[in-house]
Motif scaffolding. Sequence first.
Motif, PDB file in Angstrom:
ATOM      1  N   HIS A   1       7.833   4.459   7.552  1.00 50.61           N
ATOM      2  CA  HIS A   1       7.318   5.190   6.393  1.00 50.61           C
ATOM      3  C   HIS A   1       8.274   6.310   6.006  1.00 50.61           C
ATOM      4  O   HIS A   1       8.537   6.558   4.834  1.00 50.61           O
TER       5      HIS A   1
ATOM      6  N   ASP B   1      -2.600   5.943   7.581  1.00 45.99           N
ATOM      7  CA  ASP B   1      -2.275   4.526   7.429  1.00 45.99           C
ATOM      8  C   ASP B   1      -2.866   3.726   8.579  1.00 45.99           C
ATOM      9  O   ASP B   1      -3.022   4.225   9.683  1.00 45.99           O
ATOM     10  N   GLU B   2      -3.166   2.476   8.302  1.00 51.44           N
ATOM     11  CA  GLU B   2      -3.673   1.551   9.311  1.00 51.44           C
ATOM     12  C   GLU B   2      -4.815   2.190  10.074  1.00 51.44           C
ATOM     13  O   GLU B   2      -4.829   2.297  11.296  1.00 51.44           O
TER      14      GLU B   2
ATOM     15  N   GLY C   1       2.918  -3.044  10.250  1.00 50.02           N
ATOM     16  CA  GLY C   1       3.737  -2.524   9.170  1.00 50.02           C
ATOM     17  C   GLY C   1       5.228  -2.818   9.122  1.00 50.02           C
ATOM     18  O   GLY C   1       5.859  -2.563   8.122  1.00 50.02           O
TER      19      GLY C   1
ATOM     20  N   LYS D   1       0.821  -1.210   0.000  1.00 56.96           N
ATOM     21  CA  LYS D   1       0.000   0.000   0.000  1.00 56.96           C
ATOM     22  C   LYS D   1       0.857   1.262   0.000  1.00 56.96           C
ATOM     23  O   LYS D   1       0.480   2.282  -0.563  1.00 56.96           O
ATOM     24  N   THR D   2       2.024   1.178   0.650  1.00 60.78           N
ATOM     25  CA  THR D   2       2.822   2.376   0.859  1.00 60.78           C
ATOM     26  C   THR D   2       3.224   3.038  -0.451  1.00 60.78           C
ATOM     27  O   THR D   2       3.190   4.259  -0.577  1.00 60.78           O
TER      28      THR D   2
HETATM   29 MG    MG Z   1       1.709  -0.688   5.642  1.00 64.50          MG
END
Ligand code: MG
Length: 710
Positions: free
Chosen positions: A343, A407-408, A573, A312-313
């Motif tokens: 990230h 995210d998440e 992650g 996804k990143t």
């Molecule tokens: Mg991720």
Amino acid sequence: MPASHRFDAGVDVAHLPLGTLPGVGARVAEKLAARGLLTLQDLWLQLPRRYEDRTSITPIRALQPGVAAQVEGRVEAVERGFRYKPMLRVAIGDDSQATLVLRFFHFRAVQVAQFRPGARIRCYGAPRAGQHGLEIVHPSYRLLDDDAAGALGEQLDPVYPAIEGIGPATLRKLIGLALDRLPDDEALELLPPPLRARLQLPSLKQALLTSHRPPRDADLAALSAGLHPAQQRLVLEELLAHHLSLRRQRIALQQQRAAALADADALALQLQEALPFALTGAQQRVYQQVRSDLARPVPMLRLVQGDVGSGKTVVAALAALLAIQAGKQAALMAPTELLAEQHLANLRGWLEPLGVRIAWLAGKVTGKARAGVLDAVASGAAQMVVGTHALMQDNVVFHDLALAIVDEQHRFGVHQRLALRDKGVLRQAQDERDEGSVPHQLVMTATPIPRTLAMAAYADLDVSAIDELPPGRTPVQTVVLSAERRPELIERIRGACAEGRQAYWVCTLIDDSDEVIAQAAQSTYENLSASLPQLRVGLVHGRMKANDKQAMMRAFKDGAIDLLVATTVIEVGVDVPNASLMIVENAERLGLAQLHQLRGRVGRGSAASSCVLLYQPPLSAMARQRLETMRQTSDGFVIAEKDLELRGPGELLGVRQTGLAAFRVADLARDAALLPQVREIADALLADSPDIADRIVQRWVGGAARYASA
Ligand code: MG
Ligand code: ADP
């Protein structure tokens, strides 16, 4: 003036306060209010938890274990025992020439006196097999006069959810009084008659009366399951109300403006060329969906679901580049510092070579450094901002935020999501060039939300799925073992690490204080270090300094550590492809979503990976089902469905008490099948009778609407 006249014409009976019912003084009103029950309507919608059938008498001989029934008989013998604790046994017999034992563990002297031999007694309960035939423990009962006929119930008896401080009989009476004040269909009904006719639904009034006072011939099994047409009629209207309220907000959002990040995608193309891999088909597709959303001058609100490791990143990075190339800012917020740091590292590696300036903001960034970051964010010098929820603090003012990436998502609560959405609106109002424009929002989650839930909960979101893993991944093999097998595992770790692989050992505890978990992880670390002297063992937990934590993760990632003992801080992650073995201790204590997240830390490289779920016996039925689910599937969507079934939607969405989870009568796990219909009806109402839509929302959702969409 007779009570009924007080409710005459012009008064909205539904919203009369409960104090208007006889017998509801300040004290009772307070107890009811503590449960959110304020008006007559609240009592109407307070449905029974179950029903008891006292409309007939079952001969004792015909009783079946586990099946509740009403019985009438005469006391034959009474026995008081004190062996371990006080106990009272009352044997009763009836014309069927059989005996039933009523057993009490708590009782008063007066009760003992009541049960004199020959006394006529009527009782209700579910029998079970006892020492001397069937027995009922703590039946509800009453004594009958010798010769009275003893009228039977005309309706099934409702049993309501208990309310502290109000006895069941009082509660039943109050709800009965409220129901007596139900207005006529004409005043109450909101669904258009043709719709009701088509769906063969009873009127609201009829549905309420049947749900609270089912006639004696009603289908008890359907009622007990919540699937009786009367109950389903109420469920349908409630789901409709929630759905309509989300749709309305969605419409409101679409009337706002956002920056159209049109087609300048040179930077995004450059990144794609620089990547050491090609995007999967699913990544391509989702990126194109995001890109066409961003090209419109309407705020995007898109949820990207993709299993752990689906990549996804990089999709988020490509979207951010579209904003940056348009001269605007993008922000990425992650729920933990560790994840946000990862990230940051990824984005630095990908974006800085393209000349993008990235700022980092977390709680630990303080003093001068923080002031510098805030300046860069406010002036626009920082094109991309990565961080934790520190991004949402009041003093963070963006120069021109065009894309907010979260995210998440499941780890953030409702309020936090709202705050980020409002952020762009609030903190940019001063900016003259773009007054009133709101940022696009991209929400990423690795906890796939079941389709049904997504429809109900996120009617305000578009949903994309990255439903394909990058090539070369092998599925993780999962085994479930009792903790007694721990010694074998130590050998297994030794073997795996000797082959150059790496392993995680995850510690969990029921106590969720960081302190206690850190201690447990520390002692596990010491034990494992002692049993595996030839290995390099590391430790990370939530109480460590961020720098130390990061250094340890880095060492693990670089292969300088063989075995990493960790708490669930590694859950989200974290990416170490060479780690191919994971042991989770006390796995029975974790929820499915968390287990799935943890397991996603392995199987990220090309080596065959395994995950060992250790449990402490005995296992509860729920825990057994969770572990079995983990063993059987690695499909995040299947796991999410199971999670919904086992836990209900509240916990899944992190909105336990508020908004969405606060359904009065609906249960998404049970009623999901109604959702397509709900959506259709909503379409028709919004098109033809928006005023009715408003009133339905008002009835069921009221002021909670804002939270329901978050
Ligand atoms: Mg991720
Ligand atoms: P998640 O969806 O769980 O957030 P990540 O974005 O962290 O997954 O990606 C997992 C790993 O897969 C990363 O190391 C990432 O660089 C890599 N990756 C992403 N897309 C691809 C791809 N198309 N091919 C190969 N590896 C990829």
